[in-house]
Structures are given as C-alpha cells and as structure tokens.
Design a protein around this motif. Structure first.
Motif: not given
Length: 185
Positions: A21-26, A33-34, A46-56, A77-85
C-alpha cells in the motif's frame, strides 16, 4: 486462481499485497506520477481499497483483472504498479496500464515494464491483442509503448474526463502474431 510472478532482468511483476500500500501510494498519490492519468492523486485510503479490490479480483474465476506490483530486481522494492484487464466481451483482448515512481523515470524501465506485460499477456494468458491508451500530451508513454513493440492505432476523441475537462486518448496495441517477443526483458 492464477498466481502471477513474472521475472525480468531489471523488473519483476507479482501479485500485490497489503504490504504494497505505501509503495503504491507513492505512485497513485504523487501529482507528477498521475499528471497524465484520468484521475486525481489518490489518498492512502483509496490505495488501500485498490489493493483490496485487486486481491478480490485475484480470486475470481475466470480472472479478468490483474493488478501487479512492479519490483526492482536489484533492490526488491516495489517501484510501481501494472494493470491488465481482460475484456468481458472479448476474452482474448486486454487493456494494460502502468505507473512508476517518478524517480525511476528516464532509464528505460517503463519500456521493460510494457514488455513484461506483453510477455504475460501473450505467453502466459494466451491473449491475441493487448492494448493501452495514453494522454496525447504524454510523449514519454508514446515512446515507451513504441519501443516496447506496440503500434499507435489512433485517437479516441473526448475519451475520458480528467481534471474537469474532456481529454482524448491515443491507443497503442500489440497483436500476438505480429509481436516478435522479447527474450531479454
């Protein structure tokens, strides 16, 4: 459930966890970045919810959403996020998205990340088409996708509403039988 762990030379894609969560919030919470993304910087909650949704989503059958932590192989270390839908009506096509901490920009890491996503989509998920959209002003993303082997397809006019105004999107794609693949990502 398909557990994802895709190693590359410099980057690794793996399932997100609550420890990210903290790394993704960065990434999600950083205005730089946005800047070209279709949303304002996210709060930690909001990032906590994104992670929770990803885990679901990781538990779903069939799985259509992959939200993955991007880690630096050298440091772990976690330096980013990737999404594939994966598209519901077209299960052989998927949209990708990504975000990296700004202190990792300008070193080709974004290109490596797109290539890893293409490896994941084509080799692991057996997709036919992988596509992504970018802001017309985001020329760094344009270069990243082109160098990674994607083709610029065109413009979707007034595609997203961002920061109080309509914005176009430029679409890039790779097709499985045109994609050359990359052994050394």
């Amino acid at each position: 459930m398909r557990h994802v762990d895709i190693p590359g030379k410099r980057l690794r894609l793996r399932e997100v966890t609550v420890d990210d969560v903290d790394a993704l919030h960065a990434v999600y919470g950083d205005p730089t970045a946005t800047e070209h993304l279709p949303f304002d910087p996210r709060t930690r909650e909001e990032v906590e919810e994104i992670v929770a949704e990803a885990m679901r989503a990781a538990q779903a059958e069939p799985r259509r959403l992959y939200v993955l932590a991007v880690t630096d192989v050298a440091e772990g270390r976690t330096i980013g996020v990737a999404r594939l839908h994966i598209e519901h009506d077209h299960p052989h096509s998927a949209e990708i998205g990504l975000g990296l901490r700004p202190d990792h920009w300008g070193r080709g890491i974004g290109t490596d990340l797109v290539r890893l996503l293409l490896v994941f989509g084509f080799r692991h998920l057996r997709l036919h088409r992988v596509w992504g959209a970018r802001s017309p002003a985001n020329t760094a993303a344009q270069l990243t996708m082109l160098v990674a082997g994607m083709v610029e397809e065109g413009r979707i006019r007034h595609h997203v509403r961002a920061r109080g105004a309509w914005r176009d999107s430029i679409v890039h794609s790779a097709i499985e039988d045109e994609w050359e693949g990359y052994r050394d990502v």
